[in-house]
Write an enzyme that holds these catalytic residues in place. Structure first.
Site, PDB file in Angstrom:
ATOM      1  N   ILE A  72      36.759  73.730  51.071  1.00  0.00           N
ATOM      2  CA  ILE A  72      35.382  73.020  50.214  1.00  0.00           C
ATOM      3  C   ILE A  72      34.596  74.063  49.430  1.00  0.00           C
ATOM      4  O   ILE A  72      34.316  74.652  50.148  1.00  0.00           O
ATOM      5  CB  ILE A  72      35.398  71.818  50.637  1.00  0.00           C
ATOM      6  CG1 ILE A  72      34.049  70.903  49.972  1.00  0.00           C
ATOM      7  CG2 ILE A  72      34.601  72.406  52.327  1.00  0.00           C
ATOM      8  CD1 ILE A  72      33.945  69.732  50.915  1.00  0.00           C
ATOM      9  N   SER A  73      34.261  74.044  48.129  1.00  0.00           N
ATOM     10  CA  SER A  73      33.048  74.910  47.674  1.00  0.00           C
ATOM     11  C   SER A  73      32.366  75.254  47.943  1.00  0.00           C
ATOM     12  O   SER A  73      31.533  73.742  48.579  1.00  0.00           O
ATOM     13  CB  SER A  73      33.392  74.754  46.276  1.00  0.00           C
ATOM     14  OG  SER A  73      34.542  75.250  45.315  1.00  0.00           O
ATOM     15  N   GLN A  74      31.351  75.671  48.370  1.00  0.00           N
ATOM     16  CA  GLN A  74      30.108  76.530  48.991  1.00  0.00           C
ATOM     17  C   GLN A  74      29.532  75.206  48.172  1.00  0.00           C
ATOM     18  O   GLN A  74      29.092  74.836  46.378  1.00  0.00           O
ATOM     19  CB  GLN A  74      29.722  77.424  48.181  1.00  0.00           C
ATOM     20  CG  GLN A  74      28.341  77.977  48.716  1.00  0.00           C
ATOM     21  CD  GLN A  74      27.787  79.632  47.702  1.00  0.00           C
ATOM     22  OE1 GLN A  74      28.803  79.927  46.861  1.00  0.00           O
ATOM     23  NE2 GLN A  74      26.939  80.155  48.338  1.00  0.00           N
ATOM     24  N   PRO A  75      28.163  74.615  48.488  1.00  0.00           N
ATOM     25  CA  PRO A  75      27.340  73.099  47.816  1.00  0.00           C
ATOM     26  C   PRO A  75      27.047  74.461  46.990  1.00  0.00           C
ATOM     27  O   PRO A  75      26.674  73.632  45.145  1.00  0.00           O
ATOM     28  CB  PRO A  75      26.454  73.310  48.792  1.00  0.00           C
ATOM     29  CG  PRO A  75      27.283  73.203  49.861  1.00  0.00           C
ATOM     30  CD  PRO A  75      28.241  74.018  49.831  1.00  0.00           C
ATOM     31  N   ARG A 130      28.371  64.938  52.974  1.00  0.00           N
ATOM     32  CA  ARG A 130      29.907  66.078  52.513  1.00  0.00           C
ATOM     33  C   ARG A 130      29.958  65.865  53.627  1.00  0.00           C
ATOM     34  O   ARG A 130      31.651  66.756  54.189  1.00  0.00           O
ATOM     35  CB  ARG A 130      29.536  67.379  51.985  1.00  0.00           C
ATOM     36  CG  ARG A 130      29.761  68.921  51.530  1.00  0.00           C
ATOM     37  CD  ARG A 130      28.817  70.197  51.604  1.00  0.00           C
ATOM     38  NE  ARG A 130      30.326  71.459  51.290  1.00  0.00           N
ATOM     39  CZ  ARG A 130      30.059  72.459  52.482  1.00  0.00           C
ATOM     40  NH1 ARG A 130      29.575  72.297  53.348  1.00  0.00           N
ATOM     41  NH2 ARG A 130      30.748  73.439  51.635  1.00  0.00           N
TER      42      ARG A 130
END
Length: 211
Positions: free
Chosen positions: A59-62, A33
């Site tokens: 960038i989206s939260q994992p 990431r």
């Protein structure tokens, strides 16, 4: 910063939050990431949080990447998935390791170009990109077994429903401002079933491509 121990802490957190699909967890474990964020934020890459990537995007939260991927795969392996909102390319990279083919649509050319470079660097070759309006999807290559939308729509775009194959699954955040819900929509024999899965927070799905 990018040690295996740091990644394992993230995986442990995802498990604690309810992610149980082992393939999804394995892919997130091995996907770097830190390559998908600015160097200045690389030390935060394995925190379970969204991070800015420029152009007023994130960038989206994992956890959300894992959750949406898990929902998409819940009925079994998928051959053909459309992603609306390439963004940094992180969700794209995760999907590329989970399904046969990914068709990713992004309206911001600069983000798309950088995402392409990252996926080439990771040798992920089963992704095709389109620069265009996510509200329209990619009708020329429809139908899709799965569709994932990484920005919140004020309503479910009819074009995306039309491009969903029989039995196909659409995972999409719907709403605006503070009131957003993650939805799973499945194309059944006689229409669509809709399942509301809980509150989320995404950037808005906007119209029209920009250079």
């Amino acid at each position: 910063m990018t040690s295996q121990r740091t990644r394992e802490r993230l995986i442990q957190r995802l498990c604690e939050e309810g992610i149980s699909n082992q393939r999804v967890l394995d892919v997130i474990r091995k996907t770097p990431r830190h390559l998908f964020v600015d160097e200045a934020l690389a030390h935060r890459a394995y925190e379970d949080t969204a991070l800015p990537i420029g152009h007023n995007q994130t960038i989206s939260q994992p956890y959300m990447v894992a959750r949406m991927s898990e929902l998409l795969l819940a009925a079994g392996p998928l051959d053909k998935v459309m992603e609306i909102g390439t963004g940094s390319g992180y969700q794209t990279a995760v999907l590329a390791q989970l399904v046969e083919r990914v068709f990713s649509v992004e309206r911001i050319k600069g983000l798309q170009d950088r995402a392409k470079e990252r996926l080439v660097e990771l040798n992920l070759r089963n992704v095709v990109f389109r620069w265009g309006d996510g509200w329209e999807g990619w009708p020329a290559l429809a139908p899709y077994n799965g569709i994932i939308v990484t920005a919140v729509a004020t309503d479910v775009p009819q074009a995306l429903l039309d491009q969903l194959a029989p039995g196909g699954r659409l995972v999409i955040p719907v709403g605006s401002g503070e009131v957003q819900q993650l939805m799973l929509i499945i194309r059944e024999e006689n229409g669509f079933s809709r399942h509301v899965l809980g509150a989320v927070r995404f950037v808005p799905l906007l119209n029209g491509p920009i250079a």
